[in-house]
Each structure stands twice: as structure tokens, then as C-alpha cells.
Design a protein around this motif. Structure first.
Motif, PDB file in Angstrom:
ATOM      1  N   PRO A  56       0.807  -1.234   0.000  1.00  0.00           N
ATOM      2  CA  PRO A  56       0.000   0.000   0.000  1.00  0.00           C
ATOM      3  C   PRO A  56       0.835   1.277   0.000  1.00  0.00           C
ATOM      4  N   SER A  57       2.133   1.159   0.320  1.00  0.00           N
ATOM      5  CA  SER A  57       2.984   2.354   0.308  1.00  0.00           C
ATOM      6  C   SER A  57       3.562   2.640  -1.080  1.00  0.00           C
ATOM      7  N   LEU A 111      -5.970   0.511 -10.441  1.00  0.00           N
ATOM      8  CA  LEU A 111      -6.714   0.608  -9.182  1.00  0.00           C
ATOM      9  C   LEU A 111      -7.203  -0.757  -8.707  1.00  0.00           C
ATOM     10  N   LYS A 140      -2.374  -1.942  -4.719  1.00  0.00           N
ATOM     11  CA  LYS A 140      -2.911  -1.333  -3.501  1.00  0.00           C
ATOM     12  C   LYS A 140      -2.321   0.041  -3.213  1.00  0.00           C
ATOM     13  N   GLY A 141      -1.302   0.415  -3.964  1.00  0.00           N
ATOM     14  CA  GLY A 141      -0.640   1.684  -3.711  1.00  0.00           C
ATOM     15  C   GLY A 141      -1.346   2.859  -4.348  1.00  0.00           C
ATOM     16  N   ARG A 142      -0.642   3.973  -4.360  1.00  0.00           N
ATOM     17  CA  ARG A 142      -1.189   5.204  -4.922  1.00  0.00           C
ATOM     18  C   ARG A 142      -0.770   5.340  -6.374  1.00  0.00           C
ATOM     19  N   THR A 156     -11.053   9.017  -8.484  1.00  0.00           N
ATOM     20  CA  THR A 156     -10.558   9.251  -7.128  1.00  0.00           C
ATOM     21  C   THR A 156     -11.709   9.327  -6.126  1.00  0.00           C
ATOM     22  N   TYR A 174     -12.490   5.621  -5.587  1.00  0.00           N
ATOM     23  CA  TYR A 174     -11.449   4.843  -4.904  1.00  0.00           C
ATOM     24  C   TYR A 174     -10.775   5.633  -3.793  1.00  0.00           C
ATOM     25  N   ARG A 175     -11.471   6.596  -3.238  1.00  0.00           N
ATOM     26  CA  ARG A 175     -11.052   7.310  -2.021  1.00  0.00           C
ATOM     27  C   ARG A 175      -9.647   7.899  -2.120  1.00  0.00           C
ATOM     28  N   ARG A 227      -7.039   7.413  -4.133  1.00  0.00           N
ATOM     29  CA  ARG A 227      -5.851   6.641  -4.466  1.00  0.00           C
ATOM     30  C   ARG A 227      -5.253   7.031  -5.813  1.00  0.00           C
ATOM     31  N   ILE A 228      -5.953   7.817  -6.585  1.00  0.00           N
ATOM     32  CA  ILE A 228      -5.462   8.188  -7.912  1.00  0.00           C
ATOM     33  C   ILE A 228      -5.600   9.692  -8.097  1.00  0.00           C
ATOM     34  N   ARG A 241      -4.698  14.809  -4.020  1.00  0.00           N
ATOM     35  CA  ARG A 241      -6.140  14.821  -3.779  1.00  0.00           C
ATOM     36  C   ARG A 241      -6.533  15.933  -2.820  1.00  0.00           C
TER      37      ARG A 241
END
Length: 422
Positions: A219-220, A253, A257-259, A312, A315-316, A318-319, A373
Motif C-alpha cells: 500500500p505504500s 486501481l 494497492k498503492g497510490r 478518485t 477509490y477514495r 488513491r489516484i 487529492r
């Protein structure tokens, strides 16, 4: 010992004859299908079954081409018989689709030699990804801390971080790799870029070993995407490129799991190449080659901001997108000479040199650290501000159009009054 006869079925066994449908059977098939659907719709259970079947069929039809492309052998396709074929014909139909995964074909490879270089570059890239994945896996298994992954996905602009083009060392990119060790020192970068690639080629590479578990599940991790300028340079319409960029964003996405950060297409001043795509991409007024690539690039970037802002929300955060084009803007003197980019940073008006990459990296890193974001970074916020500016322009145009219509109505009313009372 059992003996197996290969001579055919035993004489006593009835021979199965193929069933031949009569013309009556063929005529009744649509009727039978209609009756089945009507019977399913008559009950709740039947309606659920029919809905599930339709959903399944939709998924298969929508995503099966991706699986087929993963298995496709490029050398088994007759389209590879002749190279240097124009990518898009005079009718605007292109040999490849921007949002459908594809390896290089005769439309996107200029020669058999370039095709060979591309395939070798793909193999080398896959090996880099595997080595990177195994390294991070080993460090994690050993209990050591790992540096934040940074995966750079794109074309020649990102491949230049390796100092190469199609895997071949290039003098003009010789000092660009230093940017990875200096500007990206806080990350562990993986470069997945190949010269000349378009959106469909990146999609194909992602599906064929570009995304591996160790960094996809982190996720990082940060995935930076810069792709699409070669689609425009090959004659594709901005709308086709926009759809492909959304497809890439959606795929990432779902798979990582990352950005994810999309760098908006950089400006390009290689106007001499517009003659190669006319037709079909010609100036609508004169029929001559386009005077610039910039309007198409601006159109892609505006739509990219809109598409990614929608993703975004879903997907909260993340992009996001980042606009770094101010870095390469020419000064007033260069503009007066007709230059569209700062050639001190883009000597060939397309690829940044080491100084240009340094500024580009700083722009991207600022966005990564501050967060596009939440608009904490001025540069990440720039795309948002440009969107607001575009909205203001559109509103202004709408107001002007409304006023114009009202003035025309008043003029018509005034004329009508004059006629009546003369």
C-alpha cells in the motif's frame, strides 16, 4: 493385457450420426429462445437467473479480449508481414485500438529490426520486474525494512531514466539515470518504460508481467504513469487516448494497492511531425498539417483530470493527476521565435534532458509527498486550478452566448414594433 483397437468402433456399436437441423428447426430457434426468456421472466427465480446470465455474458464480452491478448503470439499474426504501414489510415481508422492491449504490430513498428528491439526490451523489462520483486521479497523475509517502491510506467521519457531507447544506450540520455539516484533517492524505483510505446502497448505489458505481487500488494507503493503522447503523434484522436488512460487507471486501481499518479502529457514542439499524420489529422480550416500538437495535448489533459477526479471519488483518493507543464514553458523570447517548449530542457522539443528530468522529478515528488487529492501542494493543485479556469471560461462563453441570443430577440422585437406602428 488389454488390447485397444484403433481400427474404429465395433460393428455392434451404433454409429453416431451428426444431427442435421431442418429448415423448420432453424426457423423455430428464435421462437424457442423467446419462449425460454418469457418463461424465465414469469418467475422471480427465473428473473434472477436471467440477470446473472446477462451479467456473466457482459463480463466475458468486456474482459475476454484482455485474456486473448495475453496469449497472442505477435509473430503468428499476418499483420506483421509488412512494416512501416501508416498507423492510421486517411479514413481515421487506426491499426490498433488505444484501450485494447496490444504488442507492437506492423502499424506501430517501423521495421522488423525495431520489432526485434521492442521484443528484447520487453524481455529485459520483465526480467527487471522479476529481479525487483525477488529483491523486495528477500529483504522483507529477512526482517529488514524496505524503501518505498516507485514504479515508473510509460514510454521513452521514462525509459531515458535507464539511459537507453529500446534497450540500446543513447548518448543524449547518458546523464539522465543520475536523476534516479539523486531526486528519487528516498524511493526504490523500478522503470517500466519503452520508447515509442502507446497506451495499448503499456496495457499489454502490464498484463504480461508488469505487475508483480511484492510491489502490487504494497500500500505504500507509488505508481507514476506518463503515457499517451505517442498516440497523439501517431494520429489518434484525443478522445480515444482519454478512454485508454481511464482504462489504465481503472486496471491499476483494481490490481495494485498503492497510490497512482498520472502525469499529464508534457508539451511537445516537434511540429515537423504533424505532416506524417495528415491525413487523417489535418487542420479543419486549411486541410494542411496541424500547426501544433499542443491543442490535442491540452484536450487530453483536460479530460484526464476529469476522468481521474471521478475515479478518485470512487477509490477514495488513491489516484490523482499532476500537471508539470509549467516546467517546460518557453520564455517570451522563445515564444517570439515560435518555440513551444523550453529547448534548454527539451533539446529535441520532445524528450527532457537531465535538467528537465530533475525539474519533472521534483514536480512529481512534491505531489507524492503533499498529496494531489487534498490539494496541499501548489503543483498538484495546479491541475485543479486549470480545471476551475476552464469552467470559468465555459461559463463566460455560455453567458456571452445567452446575452447574444437575448440581444437578437430584442432586435427582432424592436423591428417587429417598428413594422407594426409605421
Amino acid at each position: 493385457m488389454t488390447t485397444v483397437s484403433l481400427s474404429g468402433p465395433a460393428e455392434s456399436a451404433p454409429m453416431m450420426m451428426p444431427h442435421h437441423y431442418s429448415s423448420a428447426d432453424r426457423r423455430s430457434l428464435p421462437v424457442r429462445i423467446r419462449d425460454i426468456i418469457h418463461s424465465l421472466l414469469s418467475t422471480n427465480r427465473g428473473r434472477v437467473i436471467l440477470a446473472a446470465y446477462c451479467a456473466f455474458a457482459f463480463v466475458v464480452l468486456k474482459y475476454n479480449p484482455l485474456a486473448l491478448n495475453m496469449q497472442r503470439n505477435p509473430y503468428a499474426d499476418e499483420r506483421y508481414a509488412t512494416f512501416a504501414t501508416p498507423f492510421c489510415g486517411p479514413d481515421g481508422i487506426c491499426g490498433e485500438k488505444a484501450d485494447e492491449p496490444s504488442p507492437r504490430t506492423k502499424y506501430s513498428a517501423r521495421s522488423a529490426e525495431q520489432m526485434g528491439l521492442w521484443n528484447k526490451a520487453v524481455d529485459d523489462e520483465s526480467q527487471r520486474a522479476i529481479t525487483y520483486n525477488l529483491h523486495r521479497e528477500a529483504v522483507r523475509a529477512g526482517g529488514g525494512g524496505t524503501t518505498r517502491p516507485l514504479v515508473l510506467l510509460g514510454d521513452s521519457i521514462f525509459e531515458s531514466y535507464l539511459g537507453s531507447s529500446y534497450g540500446e544506450p543513447q548518448d543524449k540520455f547518458a546523464d539522465v539515470p543520475s536523476v534516479l539516484t539523486t531526486d528519487y533517492a528516498a524511493f526504490e524505483p523500478l522503470v517500466l518504460g519503452i520508447s515509442g510505446d502507446q497506451t495499448q502497448h503499456l496495457l499489454w505489458r502490464l498484463l504480461n508481467g508488469g505487475i508483480l505481487p511484492e510491489y502490487a500488494s504494497d500500500p505504500s507503493a507509488v505508481f507514476v504513469v506518463l503515457i499517451g503522447t505517442n498516440n497523439i503523434g501517431s494520429g489518434m484522436e484525443p478522445g480515444e487516448v482519454n478512454q485508454a488512460l481511464r482504462t489504465i487507471g481503472q486496471y491499476l486501481l483494481e490490481e495494485v494497492k498503492g497510490r497512482i499518479i498520472f502525469v499529464e502529457l508534457l508539451p511537445r514542439g516537434d511540429v515537423f511531425r504533424t505532416k506524417d499524420i495528415c491525413p487523417p489529422r489535418c487542420d479543419g480550416d486549411t486541410g494542411k498539417p496541424l500547426p501544433s500538437f499542443l491543442p490535442s495535448i491540452n484536450e487530453v489533459n483536460a479530460a484526464m483530470r476529469d476522468n481521474m477526479s471521478r475515479l478518485t471519488r470512487k477509490y477514495r483518493g488513491r489516484i490523482s493527476t499532476v500537471n508539470c507543464n509549467h516546467v517546460f514553458a518557453p520564455d517570451e523570447a522563445a515564444l517570439a521565435r515560435g518555440e513551444e517548449v523550453n529547448t534548454a530542457l527539451m533539446p529535441d522539443s520532445l524528450h527532457p534532458n537531465a535538467a528537465g528530468h530533475h525539474l519533472l522529478a521534483q514536480c512529481v515528488i512534491t505531489c507524492v509527498e503533499k498529496g494531489g487529492r487534498h490539494m496541499r501542494s501548489r503543483r498538484c493543485a495546479e491541475s485543479f486550478m486549470v480545471s476551475l479556469e476552464l469552467i470559468n471560461i465555459r461559463v463566460e462563453l455560455m453567458i456571452k452566448a445567452y446575452i447574444k441570443v437575448q440581444l437578437q430577440l430584442l432586435q427582432a422585437l424592436e423591428n417587429d414594433i417598428e413594422i407594426r406602428y409605421k
